[in-house]
Design an enzyme around this catalytic site. Structure first.
Site, PDB file in Angstrom:
ATOM      1  N   SER A 115      23.118  46.064 -43.989  1.00  0.00           N
ATOM      2  CA  SER A 115      23.468  44.793 -43.370  1.00  0.00           C
ATOM      3  C   SER A 115      24.944  44.943 -43.024  1.00  0.00           C
ATOM      4  O   SER A 115      25.795  45.056 -43.915  1.00  0.00           O
ATOM      5  CB  SER A 115      23.242  43.625 -44.330  1.00  0.00           C
ATOM      6  OG  SER A 115      23.571  42.414 -43.677  1.00  0.00           O
ATOM      7  N   ASP A 145      31.915  50.399 -34.936  1.00  0.00           N
ATOM      8  CA  ASP A 145      32.671  49.465 -34.095  1.00  0.00           C
ATOM      9  C   ASP A 145      31.879  48.174 -33.871  1.00  0.00           C
ATOM     10  O   ASP A 145      32.434  47.073 -33.910  1.00  0.00           O
ATOM     11  CB  ASP A 145      33.100  50.097 -32.765  1.00  0.00           C
ATOM     12  CG  ASP A 145      31.991  50.860 -32.050  1.00  0.00           C
ATOM     13  OD1 ASP A 145      30.867  50.996 -32.595  1.00  0.00           O
ATOM     14  OD2 ASP A 145      32.250  51.361 -30.933  1.00  0.00           O
ATOM     15  N   ASN A 175      32.486  54.433 -31.335  1.00  0.00           N
ATOM     16  CA  ASN A 175      31.662  55.271 -30.445  1.00  0.00           C
ATOM     17  C   ASN A 175      31.168  54.491 -29.220  1.00  0.00           C
ATOM     18  O   ASN A 175      30.337  54.980 -28.457  1.00  0.00           O
ATOM     19  CB  ASN A 175      30.507  55.928 -31.206  1.00  0.00           C
ATOM     20  CG  ASN A 175      29.515  54.919 -31.766  1.00  0.00           C
ATOM     21  OD1 ASN A 175      29.404  53.790 -31.269  1.00  0.00           O
ATOM     22  ND2 ASN A 175      28.798  55.315 -32.794  1.00  0.00           N
ATOM     23  N   ARG A 308      30.559  21.360 -64.925  1.00  0.00           N
ATOM     24  CA  ARG A 308      31.498  22.249 -64.217  1.00  0.00           C
ATOM     25  C   ARG A 308      32.755  22.485 -65.060  1.00  0.00           C
ATOM     26  O   ARG A 308      33.310  23.579 -65.078  1.00  0.00           O
ATOM     27  CB  ARG A 308      31.863  21.686 -62.846  1.00  0.00           C
ATOM     28  CG  ARG A 308      32.543  20.345 -62.856  1.00  0.00           C
ATOM     29  CD  ARG A 308      32.948  19.907 -61.450  1.00  0.00           C
ATOM     30  NE  ARG A 308      33.364  18.515 -61.433  1.00  0.00           N
ATOM     31  CZ  ARG A 308      34.405  18.055 -60.752  1.00  0.00           C
ATOM     32  NH1 ARG A 308      35.144  18.883 -60.016  1.00  0.00           N
ATOM     33  NH2 ARG A 308      34.718  16.778 -60.772  1.00  0.00           N
ATOM     34  N   SER A 335      38.281  22.475 -58.641  1.00  0.00           N
ATOM     35  CA  SER A 335      37.022  21.711 -58.648  1.00  0.00           C
ATOM     36  C   SER A 335      35.959  22.395 -59.495  1.00  0.00           C
ATOM     37  O   SER A 335      35.167  21.745 -60.162  1.00  0.00           O
ATOM     38  CB  SER A 335      36.483  21.547 -57.222  1.00  0.00           C
ATOM     39  OG  SER A 335      37.313  20.709 -56.461  1.00  0.00           O
ATOM     40  N   GLU A 356      33.753  32.883 -48.417  1.00  0.00           N
ATOM     41  CA  GLU A 356      32.734  33.116 -49.431  1.00  0.00           C
ATOM     42  C   GLU A 356      32.049  34.465 -49.288  1.00  0.00           C
ATOM     43  O   GLU A 356      31.670  35.086 -50.284  1.00  0.00           O
ATOM     44  CB  GLU A 356      31.704  31.986 -49.407  1.00  0.00           C
ATOM     45  CG  GLU A 356      32.268  30.596 -49.739  1.00  0.00           C
ATOM     46  CD  GLU A 356      32.998  29.929 -48.579  1.00  0.00           C
ATOM     47  OE1 GLU A 356      32.967  30.462 -47.446  1.00  0.00           O
ATOM     48  OE2 GLU A 356      33.628  28.870 -48.798  1.00  0.00           O
ATOM     49  N   HIS A 405      29.077  21.134 -57.921  1.00  0.00           N
ATOM     50  CA  HIS A 405      28.852  20.030 -56.972  1.00  0.00           C
ATOM     51  C   HIS A 405      27.444  20.075 -56.379  1.00  0.00           C
ATOM     52  O   HIS A 405      27.253  19.908 -55.174  1.00  0.00           O
ATOM     53  CB  HIS A 405      29.908  20.049 -55.873  1.00  0.00           C
ATOM     54  CG  HIS A 405      31.292  19.783 -56.381  1.00  0.00           C
ATOM     55  ND1 HIS A 405      31.946  20.667 -57.219  1.00  0.00           N
ATOM     56  CD2 HIS A 405      32.127  18.737 -56.207  1.00  0.00           C
ATOM     57  CE1 HIS A 405      33.124  20.173 -57.530  1.00  0.00           C
ATOM     58  NE2 HIS A 405      33.271  19.010 -56.942  1.00  0.00           N
ATOM     59  N   ASP A 413      31.355  12.311 -50.816  1.00  0.00           N
ATOM     60  CA  ASP A 413      31.662  13.369 -49.836  1.00  0.00           C
ATOM     61  C   ASP A 413      30.542  13.595 -48.824  1.00  0.00           C
ATOM     62  O   ASP A 413      30.776  14.109 -47.736  1.00  0.00           O
ATOM     63  CB  ASP A 413      32.006  14.681 -50.550  1.00  0.00           C
ATOM     64  CG  ASP A 413      33.473  14.722 -50.972  1.00  0.00           C
ATOM     65  OD1 ASP A 413      34.276  13.931 -50.436  1.00  0.00           O
ATOM     66  OD2 ASP A 413      33.802  15.535 -51.863  1.00  0.00           O
TER      67      ASP A 413
END
Lengths: 631, 631
Positions: A115, A145, A175, A308, A335, A356, A405, A413
């Site tokens: 990947s 590339d 290439n 948390r 957090s 991330e 969260h 939020d």
């Protein structure tokens, strides 16, 4: 030198052709563009003990353009690490030489690639590990590339210069030709150089087929201090065989027998060049701090603590006990509470900022070199790195993820910040362990066990403060669960975890007042799941299970429960799911739990109608045939 | 001007403070840094008809730093689009003003933001749409500095310059302070300028609080031809209130009442500035090609055609019929077969190169402006864009994803290229439709229906050629399934889809020779799933279901089947799952299907042992109590 570099490079091309033609598939042309680079690196720069591939002082080589593995395998052959017979087993069932490098079967590689755009971030993790451990080894990453179009590559460029990793060297094999067409930048090597420099790197443009130029560039990279170096190599795809060299339409195509013979002839015929790859010096002066006893944080029953926060406290404790524990966070450490670890162990905390993908791959680079890597951010934003997490499993790496969260209970939020697919995402990772604690003591105890787990682990934490339910002395085996309420005449079982467990307990009290007793199970281990306890509950509570989860309906807690009842002799109980089924908005946590239909009120309503609506009206009586099917 | 810009900017700051203090949460400081930029943009540059937010010629404004929405909502108030009462409802349950912008409830915004680093890629899609439709509107994207750490941002920078989008203007609000600490680059605006330029942009560094400088920069951006322009604005977080201006520790914190009063005083007190945002010209000369009749490709029964090829053929047909169909691919169009569309409709095909995150967000930008966007790459690599797909659902966008090369049946390339978690990933997307065709005619018919679906759709295709099973006249409703084999004495049901359906049919023939007849269901619609047919099969085949899937065990076809049997009055059948449970390697497709235990042989073995091992030994007889529970 044991042979001329030109001869070695020709052999790498020839062997890349031979093994792909034998396989009937694979990528000779992408291997041939990189042959000169690999020849110089292996012959003159790489220091690696093939008898001890995991020796701490070995240089590291990551083939980010994993589809070019024929050239890598050919280099392994030239170095005597594999023989010609094995080389020709490429891509065949049971061969260690898969279509893309895979450490599951081939210990000579540290990580799986294939990947694209992940190798450099892994290299960043390896280079940071060398820095951390005071080891002199260097990390080399060979990129294509095309893969520089992946943003993850620029996250890694950014972090490498931020951390001034002069022990890291990236090579871009320009290439010019991608899978279906020319790349965006073609042979504009200066554009690559400008981007690398803008991202804080020392960058050199060169002819990737000029052995002396490559040699000089690697030497310059080695000498460069305070900055990582990027070699931007102008090359030809298929270099060495005029029929395909620098021609489109030859991506991922093996040569037919006759063309292979023609190519090998043009390349001067088969050779048997052997190289002695230099071994690294024995490890000197590497830090070897001793482990101390683990003292987990403890919490008083009734105290209100967010899981948390308990994660942060427990991570700090693990860091205090074990010098090999490292923590990475995506600029939300205040957090997720990984900032506690940061303050205590600044040299083992790595601020990955809001990137991330790079954070996860960097953790993989550290993990495969022996670190216990703990990675934290909002659960929702781990979805940003799902491909990297998937590939970490293919790499057979062990990393420990924490998503905070989770769910609608974060409140104001709104949905962009709510992890509502994380359990589904993490359950579908090969060999993963998925945990969802409901209380602070449980969180700490689970994290301590996580450190001993192999593979990808995931711990889901909650933003809200919730009451401590368990004594600090309680044990929470992975694969277990807790029956928090039960009686001889439970009419149903409520299965919950995390925030919804607290709703289930409220619902229990309310129903009890109404003379209805239910069993309440804390299913903190989502994968593996506690089949035994679920089966017992199904038998003893009339085969009625209500599962409550702060997660989308699909792939989460309920599916884990349903799967627990699969199998030849099993019959599933009546399972009712309370989960998030419509897009949540902003609001107070309690309002959103109610709007989603996963709070105590909805649990009471659901259990009641389940019992009253029982097909055989046996509201509180047994369901005989149920007993049978489990007899 | 209806008021001085300085007054307007002060009001935007004041209102950002007022609404967040009223909410008790939110991001005043991040709003205040951007107030001058927003004031100039709305007052002098943005052309938008608030009565007709979806008018084709409106300029587009994407607030990529979605947490700064208080300044956006305050600008909406100044423009008369919302009133003060609504402004003060920020973040309350039921308010249209969520903690991050969400078009589910607020039609004034096109997309949801809040997962950082996605706005610019969406802007690229909008700017490409203007280009495609010959419309003069401009697209503005306001980014935070922290979010430029996301690689997805650089994917978008790269594509915007590749496509020479001079109708796109990005603004970076460099307020220096992230959530927990200073950003990597701090106030080094020249570093941002260098990166933007290296990625092909025209870039201008300026003081983001100098109204005239902002005005000049927007004018320069508007005049710039052949290149997108990036305004790199040096700003202060919390600008306007000395207590918090440019001070750490004020991220995402509303001001207490008393501090709010103090701040408003320092800002000169509340105002009621109203602005007249200019309306765009009526649409002129926009292309309006008429739709033609849809002629889907058809295939002869018995012919061997890969479903990925049928996808390419059908996508071409949709493109021929509908001028609003666009296709995007991540440089694997010759593998997904979207290259057929590319050749026929080059102006509506967009090569996104190997940058899946940007590809998905760009498709969202096109989709919210009315395009039918079809996005294809390998199923495995869609995992790279899971956060973007998740956010597309939060945006209430409709995009059509196709993942090719699903499962171990791709063969030699090995696990890095195998989509084995895609069904789990896509099922857990809010409101998604998940389809997995097994034959070419079915693929074409499903794709035609996909075009009419709302929300996120996912079509899973197979690399291998498989025999055409269905006549071209057959209908395949979404939410349906096909019973391919059945008889009065079926001893069990085999549920399969895609590649495993062909194994199930082979298994059927083998068992039939042994005198064992099973029902075979093609469960091409994974979400929604055909509960009725599954329930009937459970009733009529002794409650025995064997589910076979080329996918990890969790979250895929089997979980979809298990969920179909949830509910108050249901008893689930005996479900046995054949899925991929250990890391596959390289090999021939048939070898890998066998190694994974999901080929015909394993199906036969499983059904046989299920029937013989039946608890009541009623091998081929009925299971009476089964009938009851469904009576």
């Amino acid at each position: 030198m044991t042979a001329t570099l030109a001869d070695l490079a020709a052999q790498l091309r020839i062997d890349s052709i031979r093994c792909t033609t034998a396989a009937g598939s694979g990528h000779p042309s992408s291997s041939m563009s990189a042959a000169d680079i690999v020849a110089v690196l292996f012959e003159k720069y790489l220091r690696f003990d093939f008898q001890r591939p995991h020796a701490r002082n070995n240089d590291r080589f990551v083939l980010s353009k994993g589809h070019a593995c024929p050239v890598l395998y050919s280099a392994f052959k030239a170095a005597g690490a594999i023989d010609d017979r094995e080389l020709l087993s490429l891509r065949k069932l049971g061969s260690r030489l898969e279509g893309h490098p895979n450490p599951h079967v081939l210990p000579l590689v540290d990580v799986a690639t294939g990947s694209l755009g992940q190798g450099l971030a892994i290299g960043v993790g390896m280079a940071l590990t060398a820095r951390m451990d005071g080891l002199p080894f260097r990390t080399y990453v060979l990129m294509g590339d095309s893969e520089t179009a992946e943003g993850s590559v620029w996250e890694a460029f950014d972090k490498a210069s931020h951390y001034q990793l002069d022990n890291l060297c990236a090579v871009i094999d320009v290439n010019r030709l991608g899978q279906s067409r020319e790349t965006e930048l073609g042979w504009n090597v200066e554009a690559y150089v400008a981007r690398a420099r803008a991202f804080g790197w020392h960058a050199i443009a060169l002819d990737g087929h000029d052995l002396n130029a490559i040699d000089r560039a690697f030497a310059e990279a080695q000498a460069k201090k305070g900055q990582p170096t990027c070699l931007v190599c102008k090359t030809e795809k298929g270099r060495g065989y005029s029929l395909i060299a620098n021609k489109d339409g030859w991506h991922g195509k093996p040569l037919p027998e006759d063309k292979a013979r023609e190519a090998i002839g043009e390349l001067g015929g088969e050779r048997n060049v052997r190289i002695q790859v230099a071994k690294p010096d024995a490890v000197k002066g590497a830090r070897q701090d001793a482990a101390a006893a683990l003292t987990l944080p403890t919490y008083e029953a009734g105290e209100k603590v967010a899981t948390r926060k308990a994660y942060g406290d427990a991570l700090l404790a693990l860091g205090n006990a074990r010098p090999d524990v490292v923590a990475l966070d995506a600029e939300v450490s205040n957090s997720t509470y990984s900032d506690e670890f940061h303050k205590a162990h600044p040299k083992r905390y790595f601020e990955m900022f809001i990137a991330e993908q790079n954070m996860v791959s960097t953790a993989v680079g550290m993990a495969v070199l022996g670190k216990k890597a703990f990675v934290s951010t909002f659960a929702a934003f781990l979805s940003r790195a799902y491909d990297q997490i998937r590939m970490a499993a293919v790499s057979n790496a062990t990393i420990h993820l924490c998503g905070s969260h989770a769910g609608v209970s974060i409140g104001e939020d709104g949905p962009s910040q709510m992890g509502l697919e994380d359990l589904s995402m993490m359950r579908a990772v090969s060999g993963s362990t998925v945990l969802y604690p409901s209380d602070a003591n449980q969180t700490a105890k689970l994290l301590a066990q996580v450190m001993e787990c192999q593979g990808i682990t995931y711990l889901r934490t909650t933003r809200e403060k919730t009451p401590v339910l368990y004594p600090a002395t309680e044990a929470f085996p992975i694969g277990g669960s807790k029956v928090l309420r039960h009686s001889g005449d439970d009419v149903a079982t409520v299965v919950a975890a995390g925030i919804t467990l607290h709703e289930a307990l409220k619902a229990y009290e309310q129903m009890k007042r109404e003379g209805l007793t239910v069993r309440v199970i804390d299913l903190y281990s989502v994968k593996p799941v506690d089949m035994k306890t679920l089966h017992k509950a199904a038998r003893e509570t009339h085969g009625r299970l209500v599962v409550v989860e702060d997660h989308w309906a699909e792939g989460g807690l309920t599916d884990a429960v349903l799967e627990a009842f699969m199998g030849e002799r099993e019959r599933l109980p009546t399972v009712v799911r309370l989960a998030v089924t419509k897009m949540p908005g902003s609001g107070k946590p309690a309002e959103l739990l109610s709007a989603a239909g996963i709070d105590a009120e909805h649990i009471v309503e659901c259990v009641t109608s389940l019992v009253e609506g029982s097909p055989r009206g046996a509201a509180r009586g047994g369901t005989p045939e149920w007993g049978h099917t489990h007899a």
